[in-house]
Structure formats: C-alpha cells, structure tokens
Design a protein around this motif. Sequence first.
Motif, short mmCIF file in Angstrom:
data_model
loop_
_atom_site.label_atom_id
_atom_site.label_comp_id
_atom_site.label_asym_id
_atom_site.label_seq_id
_atom_site.Cartn_x
_atom_site.Cartn_y
_atom_site.Cartn_z
N GLN A 154 0.76 -1.43 -0.11
CA GLN A 154 -0.14 0.12 -0.07
C GLN A 154 0.80 1.09 -0.44
O GLN A 154 0.24 2.49 -1.41
N GLN A 155 2.00 0.85 0.84
CA GLN A 155 2.39 2.23 0.80
C GLN A 155 3.46 2.40 -0.58
O GLN A 155 3.59 3.79 -0.96
N GLN A 156 3.89 1.29 -1.02
CA GLN A 156 4.53 1.80 -2.92
C GLN A 156 3.32 2.08 -3.43
O GLN A 156 4.08 2.75 -5.02
N ARG A 157 2.14 2.09 -3.51
CA ARG A 157 0.60 2.22 -4.35
C ARG A 157 0.87 4.22 -4.39
O ARG A 157 0.67 4.76 -5.04
N GLU A 158 0.64 4.19 -2.89
CA GLU A 158 0.75 5.39 -2.11
C GLU A 158 1.81 6.95 -3.40
O GLU A 158 1.90 7.76 -3.60
N GLU A 162 3.49 0.42 -14.86
CA GLU A 162 3.96 -0.43 -16.34
C GLU A 162 5.99 -1.21 -15.98
O GLU A 162 5.97 -2.20 -16.51
N LEU A 163 5.87 0.23 -15.62
CA LEU A 163 7.83 0.89 -15.35
C LEU A 163 8.22 -0.14 -15.25
O LEU A 163 9.21 -1.08 -14.88
N ALA A 164 7.32 -0.07 -13.61
CA ALA A 164 7.90 -1.05 -12.60
C ALA A 164 7.80 -2.53 -12.83
O ALA A 164 8.65 -3.11 -12.25
N ALA A 165 6.66 -3.03 -13.92
CA ALA A 165 6.13 -4.35 -13.71
C ALA A 165 7.81 -4.67 -14.14
O ALA A 165 8.37 -5.62 -14.29
N THR A 166 8.18 -3.93 -15.98
CA THR A 166 9.39 -4.69 -16.19
C THR A 166 10.68 -4.08 -15.44
O THR A 166 11.49 -5.35 -15.09
N MET A 167 10.81 -4.17 -14.38
CA MET A 167 11.89 -3.82 -12.96
C MET A 167 11.53 -4.61 -12.10
O MET A 167 12.80 -4.63 -11.42
N ALA A 168 10.44 -5.54 -12.06
CA ALA A 168 9.69 -5.99 -10.84
C ALA A 168 11.19 -7.19 -10.87
O ALA A 168 11.24 -7.83 -12.04
N SER A 169 11.15 -7.98 -9.59
CA SER A 169 12.09 -9.20 -9.69
C SER A 169 11.44 -10.53 -9.05
O SER A 169 10.45 -10.04 -7.75
N GLY A 170 10.30 -11.54 -9.84
CA GLY A 170 9.39 -12.33 -9.56
C GLY A 170 8.40 -11.99 -8.70
O GLY A 170 7.72 -12.13 -8.14
N GLY A 171 8.23 -10.81 -9.80
CA GLY A 171 6.83 -10.28 -9.41
C GLY A 171 6.44 -9.36 -8.58
O GLY A 171 4.95 -8.92 -8.29
N ARG A 172 7.51 -8.80 -7.99
CA ARG A 172 7.54 -8.25 -6.70
C ARG A 172 8.19 -6.92 -6.55
O ARG A 172 9.49 -6.89 -8.00
N VAL A 173 7.07 -5.96 -6.42
CA VAL A 173 8.47 -4.41 -6.74
C VAL A 173 9.23 -3.52 -6.09
O VAL A 173 8.46 -3.38 -4.76
N GLY A 174 10.32 -3.72 -6.21
CA GLY A 174 11.27 -3.22 -4.58
C GLY A 174 11.07 -1.97 -4.68
O GLY A 174 11.22 -0.95 -5.04
N ASP A 175 11.90 -1.74 -3.12
CA ASP A 175 11.33 0.49 -3.26
C ASP A 175 12.19 0.57 -4.17
O ASP A 175 12.48 1.90 -4.07
N GLU A 176 13.11 0.22 -3.77
CA GLU A 176 14.59 0.55 -4.87
C GLU A 176 14.11 1.15 -6.78
O GLU A 176 14.31 2.05 -7.68
N VAL A 177 12.98 -0.49 -7.56
CA VAL A 177 12.45 0.22 -8.52
C VAL A 177 11.47 1.99 -8.62
O VAL A 177 11.84 2.21 -9.26
N ILE A 178 11.04 2.50 -7.08
CA ILE A 178 10.30 3.38 -6.90
C ILE A 178 11.18 4.44 -7.04
O ILE A 178 10.33 5.57 -7.10
N ALA A 179 11.73 3.99 -6.15
CA ALA A 179 12.66 5.48 -5.67
C ALA A 179 13.73 5.68 -6.89
O ALA A 179 13.63 7.01 -7.62
N GLU A 180 13.46 4.70 -8.21
CA GLU A 180 14.15 5.18 -9.36
C GLU A 180 13.10 5.86 -10.45
O GLU A 180 13.51 6.60 -10.95
N LEU A 181 11.58 5.50 -10.17
CA LEU A 181 11.01 6.24 -10.56
C LEU A 181 11.00 7.54 -10.40
O LEU A 181 10.10 8.04 -10.79
N GLU A 182 10.82 7.84 -9.26
CA GLU A 182 10.90 8.81 -7.96
C GLU A 182 11.49 9.93 -9.06
O GLU A 182 11.81 11.22 -8.91
N ARG A 183 13.06 9.53 -9.58
CA ARG A 183 14.09 10.22 -9.82
C ARG A 183 13.38 10.96 -10.40
O ARG A 183 14.09 12.18 -11.06
N GLY A 184 12.79 10.24 -11.75
CA GLY A 184 12.01 11.74 -12.68
C GLY A 184 10.62 12.20 -13.34
O GLY A 184 10.13 12.43 -13.59
N ARG A 185 10.44 12.31 -11.39
CA ARG A 185 8.97 12.42 -11.58
C ARG A 185 8.96 14.33 -11.58
O ARG A 185 9.80 14.99 -11.65
N GLY A 186 7.87 14.73 -12.57
CA GLY A 186 7.26 16.24 -12.68
C GLY A 186 6.35 16.90 -12.82
O GLY A 186 5.49 15.71 -11.53
#
Length: 387
Positions: A135-139, A157-181
Amino acid sequence: MILWGPPGVGKTTLATLLSTAAGLRMVKLSAVMDGVKAIRDAVVVGREERSAGRQCVLFVDEVHRFNKAQQDAFLPFVEDGTLTLIGATTENPAFELNSALLSRTRVYRLKALGVAALARVIGRAEADLSVTLSQQQRERLAEIADGDARRALNLLELAATMASGGRVGDEVIAELERGRGRRFDRGGDLFYDQISALHKAVRGSSPDGALYWYCRMLDGGCDPLYIARRVIRMASEDIGNAEPRALGIALDAWQTLERLGSPEGELALAQAITYLASLPKSNAVYEAFKAAQQCVAEGGSDEVPLHLRNAPTALARSEGHGSDYRYAHDEKGAYVAGESYLPRELRALRFYRPTDRGLEAHVRRRLEELQALDAASPWQRYRDGED
C-alpha cells in the motif's frame, strides 16, 4: 457537454461510460488529428442513427484545438439533434470555445485525482501486470503520478518491467521517483493560476509562499524573464511609495538575470521576490493612477489654466500665458501655498491618498502639512475666485 480538466482524470473514459450506459453509438474525433472532413463523416453516421430512431454521440477530444470555423462546422448538427456532443478539453472553455457552442453545452469541471483514488487505480491494475505492490508503494506511485491516472498506469507498467519475481522493490519506486515532474501548462490556466498565487503571496507579505510558487514555475519550465517582468509590476502596484526602492531592486534583479542567465540569475530574482514580500504594502499609487485615468476618460478637454501654460513668445505672454505663476523654489519651503495645478473644474479632486505604512507614512504627513498651508493661504481663495 464539455468535460474540462487536466490530463489523466478520465474525460474520455467518462464519455465512453455515458454513451455505453445510454446504449448510444459514439463517434470519436481528435481535434489534433481530424478536421472538417471527419466532422462531415460523423454527421453522416449521426443521420443514419437518427433515421433508425437512435441518437449518436460525437466525442471530440481536445476540442479546444479546433479553430472557430471548425467548431462552427458541427454546431448546426448539434443544434438540430443529429449529434449529441461531448467535448473534452484541458483548457478553459470560456477562452477557447465559441460562445454559441458554450451556450448549448454544460461545462463539467473535473479535478486532478487524489492519492487515494490513484492508489486504487494502481491496485486494480496490478493483477493484469502480474505484480504486487505494498500500500505504501502504491501511494508513492500515486504521488509521483501527480493527479494523472494515465501516468500512474504507465509508471506501474515501468515498475512491472523492473520487478523481480512479480514483486516491486522500493529501489524501483525510488528510481521512478527520480523522473518525477509536476503539472504545468505554459500559457494555460495552471500557468496563470501560479503567477496569480505568486503575486498574491508577495502582496500578502508571505516570502515563503512567494518563493514556493516562484520555484514551482521555474520547475515547470517558465521563462524566468516573464516572472521578472511581473515582479516589477508588483513593486509598483503593491508596494509603491511605501518603499520606492523596491522598484529599483526589482529592475536590478531583472538586469542581473539578463546578464547571468539561468540558473545563476534566478537567485537574484529570488532575492527581489523575498524582499518585496517582506516590505510594507501600499496600492495608493496604483489606485490614484486608475482614478486619474478614469477622470480623463470620462471628462472633456479641460483647458490648461493660464498660469500653467508655456510662455515662450511675446504673443503667448500677451495672451496671459504664465501670468501669476509663482516659481516654487522662490517660495518659503519651496512650496506655493494655495496654488492649484489642476483645471479649474477639477481643483477639488484628490487622486493620491497615501497610506500610513512604510515611507508613505512620511509622504502622507508631508502632504497633510501642505494641505493645511493651502487651507490657510489667501492665494487659494484668490485662485478660487478667478474667472
């Protein structure tokens, strides 16, 4: 109807749901890609549906991109019921659509989606992409999406391509956050809302609020020279003679920005903005200027009083130009008590009424002292008695 709102709030989806629920055929047009021919084709479909006893919905995406002539092209068919129009726009319909079209539609304002709503959208889409988020990652993804459901799904969709074994790690969310606008539309409603907020924060003596909106506009790609021009306006409109140096500092910041460019010059503009926001405020000059303009616009061509007229020739002097003029520097305190510098019919007018804030408080006291000298002066009675 016109559905007005920022990108990714569901304008197209809502139009589709409405048409489906009503059992109506929907023809979709994009004002970016389609023109009058596409409108004619939609009219043909509308007539076919009408002859069969059904209605046809014409959905026009980005309807504000149609020019006035193109909007006029489908207006008669909306008027006679051949087409039921649903338009979608990210721009203010009052500025972008024909008044004739607006008068025949109802405008619905759709707001950017909140974090909770976007988190629910993300949660429903996870199964389709075979990924799982906390839930925290969704938010966090919802916050990055900034009110845009389409963007939220793209991020998922980007998170899904970067996920490992169907689970999205916090490092993936952090990576996506860097491109935030953040949302910003140069020249659109949000642009003018933000410059309005900046101006009002300066007027309201909130340096923190002013800096926040200044940085939001820079973050959105606004030309800092545009902001510099507006800051100069603020110095005159909202501070004026309460602190006349504000105008000079605003001009200095503009010049610094021009010489250093971005981003170095933006600091000088931030300095000017915080200074202006921290000063005593007065709009007395602004109000006086407007009152004088109104007086001139509503009045006639009042003559310049004889004592104020130029007298460069013997003929002008013989006609009384400059007669009874008293040179202020020759008078006590360099002030001619009782003199008038307005046309005779307007002598009682007062445009400028200084406040009791900042330097203008001293200006006010000075003018009150001069007005007291005027009231006690026989020269004023002499001017009032002139033919």
